[in-house]
Design an enzyme around this catalytic site. Sequence first.
Site, mmCIF file in Angstrom:
data_model
loop_
_atom_site.group_PDB
_atom_site.id
_atom_site.type_symbol
_atom_site.label_atom_id
_atom_site.label_comp_id
_atom_site.label_asym_id
_atom_site.label_seq_id
_atom_site.Cartn_x
_atom_site.Cartn_y
_atom_site.Cartn_z
ATOM 1 N N LYS A 114 19.171 45.651 -17.248
ATOM 2 C CA LYS A 114 18.850 45.024 -17.549
ATOM 3 C C LYS A 114 20.554 44.829 -19.318
ATOM 4 O O LYS A 114 21.544 43.746 -18.826
ATOM 5 C CB LYS A 114 17.559 43.670 -18.292
ATOM 6 N N ASP B 230 15.622 34.859 -18.664
ATOM 7 C CA ASP B 230 14.150 34.992 -19.684
ATOM 8 C C ASP B 230 14.099 34.000 -20.682
ATOM 9 O O ASP B 230 12.964 33.112 -21.238
ATOM 10 C CB ASP B 230 13.922 36.377 -19.882
HETATM 11 P P1 NDP Z 1 10.962 47.324 -23.511
HETATM 12 O O1 NDP Z 1 10.711 48.965 -22.846
HETATM 13 O O2 NDP Z 1 12.230 46.962 -23.786
HETATM 14 O O3 NDP Z 1 10.268 47.568 -24.910
HETATM 15 C C1 NDP Z 1 8.953 47.817 -25.171
HETATM 16 C C2 NDP Z 1 8.643 47.104 -26.307
HETATM 17 O O4 NDP Z 1 7.354 47.442 -26.583
HETATM 18 C C3 NDP Z 1 8.374 47.837 -27.612
HETATM 19 O O5 NDP Z 1 8.095 46.904 -28.571
HETATM 20 C C4 NDP Z 1 7.510 48.625 -27.998
HETATM 21 O O6 NDP Z 1 7.709 49.583 -28.712
HETATM 22 C C5 NDP Z 1 6.275 48.396 -27.623
HETATM 23 N N1 NDP Z 1 5.372 49.532 -27.101
HETATM 24 C C6 NDP Z 1 5.326 49.953 -25.898
HETATM 25 N N2 NDP Z 1 4.429 50.250 -26.748
HETATM 26 C C7 NDP Z 1 3.463 50.400 -27.317
HETATM 27 C C8 NDP Z 1 2.298 50.331 -28.218
HETATM 28 N N3 NDP Z 1 1.713 51.834 -26.795
HETATM 29 N N4 NDP Z 1 2.329 50.148 -29.557
HETATM 30 C C9 NDP Z 1 2.888 49.725 -29.923
HETATM 31 N N5 NDP Z 1 4.228 48.659 -29.697
HETATM 32 C C10 NDP Z 1 3.943 49.899 -28.417
HETATM 33 O O7 NDP Z 1 10.031 46.742 -22.315
HETATM 34 P P2 NDP Z 1 10.457 44.866 -22.344
HETATM 35 O O8 NDP Z 1 11.043 44.500 -23.831
HETATM 36 O O9 NDP Z 1 11.507 45.165 -21.447
HETATM 37 O O10 NDP Z 1 9.011 44.544 -22.113
HETATM 38 C C11 NDP Z 1 7.870 44.033 -23.435
HETATM 39 C C12 NDP Z 1 6.960 43.349 -21.875
HETATM 40 O O11 NDP Z 1 7.070 42.133 -22.133
HETATM 41 C C13 NDP Z 1 6.201 44.041 -21.414
HETATM 42 O O12 NDP Z 1 5.040 44.577 -20.601
HETATM 43 C C14 NDP Z 1 6.873 43.196 -19.411
HETATM 44 O O13 NDP Z 1 6.116 43.387 -18.308
HETATM 45 C C15 NDP Z 1 6.946 41.826 -20.328
HETATM 46 N N6 NDP Z 1 7.681 40.742 -19.604
HETATM 47 C C16 NDP Z 1 7.412 39.814 -19.134
HETATM 48 C C17 NDP Z 1 8.312 39.191 -19.117
HETATM 49 C C18 NDP Z 1 7.395 37.511 -18.406
HETATM 50 O O14 NDP Z 1 8.222 37.255 -17.246
HETATM 51 N N7 NDP Z 1 5.858 36.997 -18.514
HETATM 52 C C19 NDP Z 1 9.299 39.364 -19.172
HETATM 53 C C20 NDP Z 1 9.817 40.520 -19.272
HETATM 54 C C21 NDP Z 1 9.253 41.050 -19.860
HETATM 55 P P3 NDP Z 1 8.956 50.374 -29.825
HETATM 56 O O15 NDP Z 1 10.258 50.324 -30.026
HETATM 57 O O16 NDP Z 1 8.599 51.241 -31.397
HETATM 58 O O17 NDP Z 1 8.983 51.617 -28.888
#
Ligand code: NDP
Length: 289
Positions: free
Chosen positions: A80, A116
């Site tokens: 993206k 989104d």
């Molecule tokens: P990214 O990989 O860009 O970001 C992941 C985020 O989750 C970061 O803020 C990361 O923190 C945090 N994170 C990951 N693991 C943990 C943990 N164990 N504890 C705390 N924080 C954690 O992913 P996206 O932003 O693209 O997607 C995030 C979620 O949103 C996904 O689950 C995805 O399925 C969902 N989503 C749903 C959509 C929908 O249409 N409903 C659309 C897009 C996404 P850190 O920065 O510290 O790594």
Amino acid sequence: MSASSTRFGAGISGTTRTVALLGSPVEHSRSPAMQNAAFVALRLDYRYLPFAVPPGALRDAVKGVRALGMVGANLTVPHKERVIPYLDELSREARLIGAVNTIVRRGQRLIGHNTDAGGFLRAFREDTGGRVRGERFLVLGAGGAARAVAIALAMAGARGIAIVNRSGDRALELVRRGRRAFPDMEWSAPGVRSLPTARDVYAVIQCTSLGLRPGDPSPLPREWLEPRLIVYDLIYHAPTALLRDAQGLGARHAGGLGMLLHQGALAFTLWTGRRAPVAVMKRALRRQA
Ligand code: NDP
């Protein structure tokens, strides 16, 4: 001939128009079923095709969208953000978010959009009955999805956004991005150990990946929640620990399936110029749950 080849194979002709899904992996995506059901419902001679594209092949894949005269494409993980240098133009929200999930081809030009953001707003309002203008939000996470949500809330007139993320520097980066574009709004990055008081929050939007795996804990202590809060969790696979806590308290809450639906509906309209058959798309999504 099998039922599926009758439906999606035999109808293909020299005038069939195509939309690509570019991602890695794409095998589990629900978008092909949702978009192809919409094309069938409106009797549009379009097909939506998933392509597993590793990061090193993205540039060529995007050139392919142009060279093959495709209608456009969807981008998913991990493309993206990386796709932006290969596009000719960005919509305002895609520019502010710094990510593109939908490409539309206009002649030889490829235009990047981010549905989104609009998809989240529609789903939040429809599924929780919540409003945005003048309200304060707590956004959990600072990845791509959190950026889309924060910018969507800002564009829709939110009063304040607090970003809490495991890695505090990413939260600060998102606050700086928000402040640059919307300097009159209240932006903060309070840190995981110093959450704002629930009283000062109208709705929590959960945008981390916590909850994707069964058994994942909630990112918020249950004692912090209050029944008057609205809780929206972007995860759509199953009710997360956070949503179960919200439900237990009687708080308004919803999972992310509506966002997936509405980002797809907005993309459908960008490609076809037609109003999306949302009920058909919703049924196609639910069938895959
Ligand atoms: P990214 O990989 O860009 O970001 C992941 C985020 O989750 C970061 O803020 C990361 O923190 C945090 N994170 C990951 N693991 C943990 C943990 N164990 N504890 C705390 N924080 C954690 O992913 P996206 O932003 O693209 O997607 C995030 C979620 O949103 C996904 O689950 C995805 O399925 C969902 N989503 C749903 C959509 C929908 O249409 N409903 C659309 C897009 C996404 P850190 O920065 O510290 O790594």
